[in-house]
Design a protein around this motif. Structure first.
Motif, PDB file in Angstrom:
ATOM      1  N   CYS A   1       8.869  -1.336  -5.556  1.00  0.00           N
ATOM      2  CA  CYS A   1       7.946  -1.132  -4.424  1.00  0.00           C
ATOM      3  C   CYS A   1       8.451  -1.839  -3.171  1.00  0.00           C
ATOM      4  O   CYS A   1       8.377  -1.297  -2.064  1.00  0.00           O
ATOM      5  CB  CYS A   1       6.547  -1.652  -4.779  1.00  0.00           C
ATOM      6  SG  CYS A   1       5.576  -0.526  -5.799  1.00  0.00           S
TER       7      CYS A   1
ATOM      8  N   HIS B   1       9.236  -0.066   0.366  1.00  0.00           N
ATOM      9  CA  HIS B   1       8.537  -0.490   1.578  1.00  0.00           C
ATOM     10  C   HIS B   1       9.518  -0.870   2.677  1.00  0.00           C
ATOM     11  O   HIS B   1       9.322  -0.520   3.844  1.00  0.00           O
ATOM     12  CB  HIS B   1       7.627  -1.679   1.263  1.00  0.00           C
ATOM     13  CG  HIS B   1       6.246  -1.292   0.843  1.00  0.00           C
ATOM     14  ND1 HIS B   1       5.116  -1.773   1.459  1.00  0.00           N
ATOM     15  CD2 HIS B   1       5.808  -0.465  -0.128  1.00  0.00           C
ATOM     16  CE1 HIS B   1       4.037  -1.268   0.880  1.00  0.00           C
ATOM     17  NE2 HIS B   1       4.437  -0.470  -0.091  1.00  0.00           N
TER      18      HIS B   1
ATOM     19  N   THR C   1      -0.267  -0.384  -3.224  1.00  0.00           N
ATOM     20  CA  THR C   1       0.547   0.810  -3.476  1.00  0.00           C
ATOM     21  C   THR C   1       0.711   1.032  -4.974  1.00  0.00           C
ATOM     22  O   THR C   1       0.536   2.145  -5.488  1.00  0.00           O
ATOM     23  CB  THR C   1       1.929   0.654  -2.823  1.00  0.00           C
ATOM     24  OG1 THR C   1       1.782   0.436  -1.420  1.00  0.00           O
ATOM     25  CG2 THR C   1       2.784   1.890  -3.051  1.00  0.00           C
TER      26      THR C   1
ATOM     27  N   ARG D   1       5.195   8.060  -5.295  1.00  0.00           N
ATOM     28  CA  ARG D   1       5.099   7.262  -4.069  1.00  0.00           C
ATOM     29  C   ARG D   1       5.093   8.141  -2.824  1.00  0.00           C
ATOM     30  O   ARG D   1       4.517   7.772  -1.795  1.00  0.00           O
ATOM     31  CB  ARG D   1       6.230   6.242  -4.011  1.00  0.00           C
ATOM     32  CG  ARG D   1       7.626   6.808  -4.038  1.00  0.00           C
ATOM     33  CD  ARG D   1       8.643   5.693  -4.226  1.00  0.00           C
ATOM     34  NE  ARG D   1      10.000   6.171  -4.052  1.00  0.00           N
ATOM     35  CZ  ARG D   1      11.065   5.420  -4.238  1.00  0.00           C
ATOM     36  NH1 ARG D   1      10.918   4.163  -4.628  1.00  0.00           N
ATOM     37  NH2 ARG D   1      12.278   5.898  -4.050  1.00  0.00           N
TER      38      ARG D   1
ATOM     39  N   ILE E   1       1.564   8.864  -1.504  1.00  0.00           N
ATOM     40  CA  ILE E   1       0.740   7.805  -0.921  1.00  0.00           C
ATOM     41  C   ILE E   1       0.733   7.987   0.592  1.00  0.00           C
ATOM     42  O   ILE E   1       1.752   7.828   1.258  1.00  0.00           O
ATOM     43  CB  ILE E   1       1.278   6.405  -1.291  1.00  0.00           C
ATOM     44  CG1 ILE E   1       1.445   6.269  -2.802  1.00  0.00           C
ATOM     45  CG2 ILE E   1       0.355   5.326  -0.730  1.00  0.00           C
ATOM     46  CD1 ILE E   1       0.163   6.369  -3.583  1.00  0.00           C
TER      47      ILE E   1
ATOM     48  N   ILE F   1       0.539   4.424   3.497  1.00  0.00           N
ATOM     49  CA  ILE F   1       1.514   3.336   3.389  1.00  0.00           C
ATOM     50  C   ILE F   1       1.668   2.612   4.729  1.00  0.00           C
ATOM     51  O   ILE F   1       1.919   1.421   4.804  1.00  0.00           O
ATOM     52  CB  ILE F   1       2.875   3.881   2.895  1.00  0.00           C
ATOM     53  CG1 ILE F   1       3.842   2.742   2.565  1.00  0.00           C
ATOM     54  CG2 ILE F   1       3.509   4.823   3.883  1.00  0.00           C
ATOM     55  CD1 ILE F   1       3.558   2.086   1.270  1.00  0.00           C
TER      56      ILE F   1
END
Length: 221
Positions: free
Chosen positions: A98, A102, A147, A158, A161, A164
């Protein structure tokens, strides 16, 4: 984060949570001081490379007791690092995945957010009906644990999502004779003129506040 039902905790943690709630009813500042101390303790355990068991035991306690308490008091600035540090300790592989994702997104999003904040502020200040107010517009990336939870609970990839990266608009300068909700709705309608809104994403937490008293309007653009 969801509030933890005391009935779902073991007796020791349930007792801790009851004690914190009673303290919060008397003086919320004491709970804030305690949560800040817990965050420092968690950081020190990671930095000092203390035994994995000690780190994991504290991380579990934090997720069961201190995170729900911070959520109930609306203390996101303390809750998010508590969540992320606990996530890092308990699920290191998922945390690193993650974190890497990010970081990749934020390389592009940082500049985008700066431009979006400037565009929106200029647009609001050019509106005769809205220029009377003051605006604080900031951007943020969704914290890592949020997340992870969203992907885990809903089975989303992902790429699915959608929040974010986010903008937050705080309106100041509304006098007592003006309906705050009405002003928020006017700003919201202005925002969706600047950027297209995804259907079905509007959430009205002004009319239906969250359990911890949080009131705001949310949408996805």
């Amino acid at each position: 984060s969801a509030l933890v039902d005391i009935g779902d905790l073991d007796e020791q943690n349930a007792r801790r949570l009851r004690e914190y709630i009673l303290i919060a009813l008397r003086d919320a500042r004491a709970v804030l001081a305690r949560l800040t101390q817990v965050l420092q303790d968690l950081q020190q355990k990671v930095e000092s490379e203390s035994p994995a068991y000690d780190q994991q035991a504290l991380a579990l306690l934090v997720l069961q007791v201190h995170v729900p308490l911070a959520y109930a008091l609306g203390l996101g600035a303390v809750m998010w690092p508590l969540e992320d540090l606990s996530f890092r300790i308990l699920f290191p592989l998922s945390y690193r995945a993650c974190e890497s994702w990010h970081a990749h997104i934020w390389e592009q999003a940082d500049q985008l957010i700066q431009e979006a904040c400037a565009t929106l502020l200029a647009s609001l200040q050019n509106d005769p009906e809205l220029r009377r107010y003051r605006y604080e517009i900031t951007g943020r990336a969704k914290n890592l644990f949020s997340t992870f939870k969203k992907m885990l609970r809903s089975g989303k990839r992902r790429e699915d999502i959608l929040d974010i990266v986010a903008l937050r608009i705080v309106i100041d300068g509304i006098d007592e004779s003006t309906d705050q909700h009405e002003v928020c709705m006017k700003v919201y309608k202005h925002v969706i003129k600047v950027w297209p809104e995804l259907p079905g994403r509007f959430k009205n937490y002004c009319d239906q506040p969250k359990a911890n008293g949080y009131r705001s309007l949310h949408t996805t653009l």
